[in-house]
Design a protein around this motif. Structure first.
Motif, PDB file in Angstrom:
ATOM      1  N   PRO A  17       0.822  -1.215   0.000  1.00  0.00           N
ATOM      2  CA  PRO A  17       0.000   0.000   0.000  1.00  0.00           C
ATOM      3  C   PRO A  17       0.853   1.259   0.000  1.00  0.00           C
ATOM      4  O   PRO A  17       0.794   2.063   0.932  1.00  0.00           O
ATOM      5  CB  PRO A  17      -0.796  -0.135   1.305  1.00  0.00           C
ATOM      6  CG  PRO A  17       0.156  -0.849   2.220  1.00  0.00           C
ATOM      7  CD  PRO A  17       1.003  -1.743   1.361  1.00  0.00           C
ATOM      8  N   VAL A  18       1.660   1.441  -1.044  1.00  0.00           N
ATOM      9  CA  VAL A  18       2.543   2.620  -1.087  1.00  0.00           C
ATOM     10  C   VAL A  18       2.235   3.471  -2.311  1.00  0.00           C
ATOM     11  O   VAL A  18       1.801   2.954  -3.342  1.00  0.00           O
ATOM     12  CB  VAL A  18       4.037   2.209  -1.103  1.00  0.00           C
ATOM     13  CG1 VAL A  18       4.462   1.633   0.222  1.00  0.00           C
ATOM     14  CG2 VAL A  18       4.321   1.238  -2.232  1.00  0.00           C
ATOM     15  N   GLY A  19       2.473   4.786  -2.197  1.00  0.00           N
ATOM     16  CA  GLY A  19       2.175   5.693  -3.312  1.00  0.00           C
ATOM     17  C   GLY A  19       3.074   6.911  -3.276  1.00  0.00           C
ATOM     18  O   GLY A  19       4.218   6.863  -2.796  1.00  0.00           O
ATOM     19  N   GLU A  20       2.530   8.025  -3.766  1.00  0.00           N
ATOM     20  CA  GLU A  20       3.311   9.258  -3.915  1.00  0.00           C
ATOM     21  C   GLU A  20       3.865   9.778  -2.587  1.00  0.00           C
ATOM     22  O   GLU A  20       4.984  10.280  -2.527  1.00  0.00           O
ATOM     23  CB  GLU A  20       2.453  10.349  -4.571  1.00  0.00           C
ATOM     24  CG  GLU A  20       2.348  10.203  -6.082  1.00  0.00           C
ATOM     25  CD  GLU A  20       3.725  10.049  -6.740  1.00  0.00           C
ATOM     26  OE1 GLU A  20       4.602  10.907  -6.513  1.00  0.00           O
ATOM     27  OE2 GLU A  20       3.921   9.045  -7.458  1.00  0.00           O
ATOM     28  N   ASP A  21       3.077   9.691  -1.509  1.00  0.00           N
ATOM     29  CA  ASP A  21       3.541  10.222  -0.215  1.00  0.00           C
ATOM     30  C   ASP A  21       4.801   9.491   0.245  1.00  0.00           C
ATOM     31  O   ASP A  21       5.752  10.109   0.750  1.00  0.00           O
ATOM     32  CB  ASP A  21       2.455  10.078   0.861  1.00  0.00           C
ATOM     33  CG  ASP A  21       1.314  11.056   0.624  1.00  0.00           C
ATOM     34  OD1 ASP A  21       1.456  11.917  -0.270  1.00  0.00           O
ATOM     35  OD2 ASP A  21       0.298  10.944   1.335  1.00  0.00           O
ATOM     36  N   ILE A 190       1.444  -5.725   6.560  1.00  0.00           N
ATOM     37  CA  ILE A 190       0.373  -4.738   6.812  1.00  0.00           C
ATOM     38  C   ILE A 190       0.872  -3.329   6.463  1.00  0.00           C
ATOM     39  O   ILE A 190       0.170  -2.556   5.821  1.00  0.00           O
ATOM     40  CB  ILE A 190      -0.098  -4.786   8.291  1.00  0.00           C
ATOM     41  CG1 ILE A 190      -0.449  -6.224   8.717  1.00  0.00           C
ATOM     42  CG2 ILE A 190      -1.237  -3.796   8.539  1.00  0.00           C
ATOM     43  CD1 ILE A 190      -1.690  -6.812   8.142  1.00  0.00           C
ATOM     44  N   ILE A 191       2.074  -2.987   6.917  1.00  0.00           N
ATOM     45  CA  ILE A 191       2.755  -1.798   6.399  1.00  0.00           C
ATOM     46  C   ILE A 191       4.142  -2.237   5.941  1.00  0.00           C
ATOM     47  O   ILE A 191       4.676  -3.239   6.432  1.00  0.00           O
ATOM     48  CB  ILE A 191       2.855  -0.614   7.395  1.00  0.00           C
ATOM     49  CG1 ILE A 191       3.668  -0.984   8.632  1.00  0.00           C
ATOM     50  CG2 ILE A 191       1.485  -0.090   7.753  1.00  0.00           C
ATOM     51  CD1 ILE A 191       3.985   0.223   9.520  1.00  0.00           C
ATOM     52  N   THR A 192       4.711  -1.486   5.000  1.00  0.00           N
ATOM     53  CA  THR A 192       5.974  -1.942   4.418  1.00  0.00           C
ATOM     54  C   THR A 192       6.984  -0.816   4.238  1.00  0.00           C
ATOM     55  O   THR A 192       6.614   0.346   4.020  1.00  0.00           O
ATOM     56  CB  THR A 192       5.727  -2.644   3.063  1.00  0.00           C
ATOM     57  OG1 THR A 192       6.988  -3.140   2.576  1.00  0.00           O
ATOM     58  CG2 THR A 192       5.124  -1.703   2.024  1.00  0.00           C
ATOM     59  N   THR A 193       8.256  -1.218   4.342  1.00  0.00           N
ATOM     60  CA  THR A 193       9.357  -0.338   3.940  1.00  0.00           C
ATOM     61  C   THR A 193      10.195  -1.081   2.894  1.00  0.00           C
ATOM     62  O   THR A 193      11.397  -0.840   2.774  1.00  0.00           O
ATOM     63  CB  THR A 193      10.220   0.042   5.173  1.00  0.00           C
ATOM     64  OG1 THR A 193      10.670  -1.153   5.821  1.00  0.00           O
ATOM     65  CG2 THR A 193       9.440   0.861   6.175  1.00  0.00           C
ATOM     66  N   GLY A 194       9.588  -1.996   2.182  1.00  0.00           N
ATOM     67  CA  GLY A 194      10.282  -2.861   1.222  1.00  0.00           C
ATOM     68  C   GLY A 194      10.793  -4.091   1.951  1.00  0.00           C
ATOM     69  O   GLY A 194      10.278  -5.185   1.826  1.00  0.00           O
ATOM     70  N   GLY A 243       8.540   4.386   6.316  1.00  0.00           N
ATOM     71  CA  GLY A 243       7.876   3.832   7.493  1.00  0.00           C
ATOM     72  C   GLY A 243       7.065   4.871   8.251  1.00  0.00           C
ATOM     73  O   GLY A 243       5.976   4.566   8.751  1.00  0.00           O
ATOM     74  N   VAL A 244       7.578   6.106   8.327  1.00  0.00           N
ATOM     75  CA  VAL A 244       6.847   7.174   9.041  1.00  0.00           C
ATOM     76  C   VAL A 244       5.489   7.411   8.361  1.00  0.00           C
ATOM     77  O   VAL A 244       4.448   7.511   9.016  1.00  0.00           O
ATOM     78  CB  VAL A 244       7.678   8.475   9.084  1.00  0.00           C
ATOM     79  CG1 VAL A 244       6.850   9.636   9.631  1.00  0.00           C
ATOM     80  CG2 VAL A 244       8.939   8.276   9.921  1.00  0.00           C
ATOM     81  N   VAL A 245       5.499   7.464   7.026  1.00  0.00           N
ATOM     82  CA  VAL A 245       4.241   7.686   6.288  1.00  0.00           C
ATOM     83  C   VAL A 245       3.315   6.471   6.475  1.00  0.00           C
ATOM     84  O   VAL A 245       2.121   6.618   6.739  1.00  0.00           O
ATOM     85  CB  VAL A 245       4.516   7.923   4.781  1.00  0.00           C
ATOM     86  CG1 VAL A 245       3.212   8.109   4.024  1.00  0.00           C
ATOM     87  CG2 VAL A 245       5.431   9.124   4.590  1.00  0.00           C
ATOM     88  N   GLN A 246       3.899   5.275   6.367  1.00  0.00           N
ATOM     89  CA  GLN A 246       3.093   4.064   6.520  1.00  0.00           C
ATOM     90  C   GLN A 246       2.477   3.978   7.931  1.00  0.00           C
ATOM     91  O   GLN A 246       1.320   3.584   8.083  1.00  0.00           O
ATOM     92  CB  GLN A 246       3.968   2.826   6.260  1.00  0.00           C
ATOM     93  CG  GLN A 246       4.341   2.660   4.799  1.00  0.00           C
ATOM     94  CD  GLN A 246       3.288   1.864   4.035  1.00  0.00           C
ATOM     95  OE1 GLN A 246       3.219   0.655   4.150  1.00  0.00           O
ATOM     96  NE2 GLN A 246       2.462   2.542   3.273  1.00  0.00           N
ATOM     97  N   ALA A 247       3.265   4.339   8.944  1.00  0.00           N
ATOM     98  CA  ALA A 247       2.759   4.275  10.324  1.00  0.00           C
ATOM     99  C   ALA A 247       1.584   5.230  10.508  1.00  0.00           C
ATOM    100  O   ALA A 247       0.611   4.911  11.192  1.00  0.00           O
ATOM    101  CB  ALA A 247       3.883   4.608  11.304  1.00  0.00           C
TER     102      ALA A 247
END
Ligand SMILES: Cc1ncc(COP(=O)(O)O)c(C=O)c1O
Length: 373
Positions: A17-21, A190-194, A243-247
């Motif tokens: 679930p990653v995008g421009e941000d 659930i959240i990712t940093t790669g 990770g900050v954005v994902q969190a």
């Protein structure tokens, strides 16, 4: 025999679930001078301390490294026994075997695919050094009886929360449980940093030791002075920034997964031949994936793949039957793990999944389950 020619995947098993941000945040971190272990990593750690309610979070390179650090913190070593589920991701068990300790397999409850608390009580001995649990696909384990057994024997709990960041026991994060907990930020998570992982503790001394293992055992504020056999488990700052954005997005991502799971359950409850797992009352699963139990699982997976739908089986064989020489001789088969590993199929579930995707998956399941070969 030629390999099956499958059409392109149109509904993947997982989608990060990653995008421009996230891209903007990574770009900013790359423009900063510090590319590894800088401010973004510390911000990411703080965000997840807040989310889990833990006093300390230590970011590392991946979930496997997080487990490695956790084993060191618990002092597990050669000659020890460590209790673990018979149906686990391989890293949950490898961290035990790598220390020279022996995994003691506990069977799973076929209603949840989670470790059966009665098995923990049955298999604990004076040689038990720890219990490692992993909430299956984010379905919360029944921790109350397990914690009672562990307290009676003075054995610590390590929660491998790679699939359960977002799982709650009442209002308490599953990662707030145990002396140590860990998670993974691999791209399917659930959240990712790669790639990436984290270790969580409440104890100040354990946190200090975890940081030291992460950074080559270097004494804080004394460059090139070492007093511990450590490793390089560091993470980059651009991963920290992602990770900050994902969190920040984590509660919303979990809500989307829950809504998708609700839709699946509404539709699948009426499909004959499909058994759904029961979340433990009073808990909120993270819905890492949507597991179902069916007969003739491999044929159903094939039929769905022919329709462009990707699935997985977590896990297709009990972990004690993996052909890893260091695992030693397999024990007696455990009925829960044997039966469910032959029947489990994990359907696509990710935050961006659409109602159309879900209708297609359920339509495929309905058409092919129990249809015979
Ligand atoms: C239950 C469990 N434990 C540990 C791991 C390992 O995490 P990583 O892939 O980040 O090393 C995973 C990841 O797939 C997992 O699902």
């Amino acid at each position: 025999m030629s390999a099956t020619q499958y059409p392109p995947v149109t509904v993947p098993w997982a989608r990060p679930p990653v995008g421009e941000d996230e891209a903007d945040a990574a770009r900013e971190a790359i423009a900063a001078t510090r590319l590894s272990m800088g401010r973004s990593v510390r911000e990411f750690e703080a965000a997840l301390m807040d989310y889990t309610g833990r006093a300390h979070a230590i970011a590392v390179s991946n979930g496997t490294d997080a487990l490695e650090v956790a084993m060191r913190l618990l002092g597990v070593g050669a000659g020890d026994e460590v209790l673990v589920s018979a149906l686990s991701y391989i890293a949950t068990v490898n961290c035990i075997v790598r220390t020279g300790a022996r995994p003691v397999w506990c069977d799973v409850d076929p209603r949840t695919l989670n470790i059966d608390p009665a098995e923990v009580a049955r298999r604990i001995t004076p040689a038990t050094r720890a219990l490692v649990t992993a909430d299956y696909c984010g379905f919360c384990i029944d921790y109350a009886p397990i914690e009672r057994t562990l307290a009676e024997h003075g054995v610590p709990l390590l929660v491998d929360g790679a699939q359960s960041l977002g799982t709650f026991h009442g209002a308490r994060s599953a990662l707030a449980l145990g002396r140590v907990s860990t998670t993974s930020f691999h791209s399917a998570k659930i959240i990712t940093t790669g790639e990436g992982g984290m270790v969580f503790v409440d104890d100040d001394e354990l946190a200090e030791r975890a940081r030291r293992y992460r950074g080559q055992g270097e004494v804080p504020a004394r460059k090139y002075v070492h007093d511990t056999l450590g490793f390089n488990h560091r993470i980059t700052d651009f991963q920290g920034a992602i990770g900050v954005v994902q969190a920040r997005r984590l509660p919303d991502l979990c809500a989307r997964r829950r809504a998708a799971a609700d839709s699946y359950y509404r539709l699948l409850e009426q499909v004959e031949g499909v058994t759904l797992l029961d979340p433990l009352p009073g808990t909120t699963p993270a819905w890492f994936s949507l597991p179902i139990l069916v007969d003739d699982r491999d044929r159903l997976a094939h039929e769905l793949r022919m329709e462009g739908i990707e699935t997985r089986s977590l896990y297709p064989i009990p972990t004690y039957r993996q052909a890893i020489p260091e695992y030693g001789h397999p024990p007696q088969p455990l009925p829960g793990a044997e039966e469910t590993s032959a029947r489990v199929l994990n359907l696509p579930l990710f935050a961006q999944i659409t109602d159309d995707d879900i209708q297609r998956v359920v339509g495929g399941v309905r058409a092919h389950v129990g249809a015979g070969g």
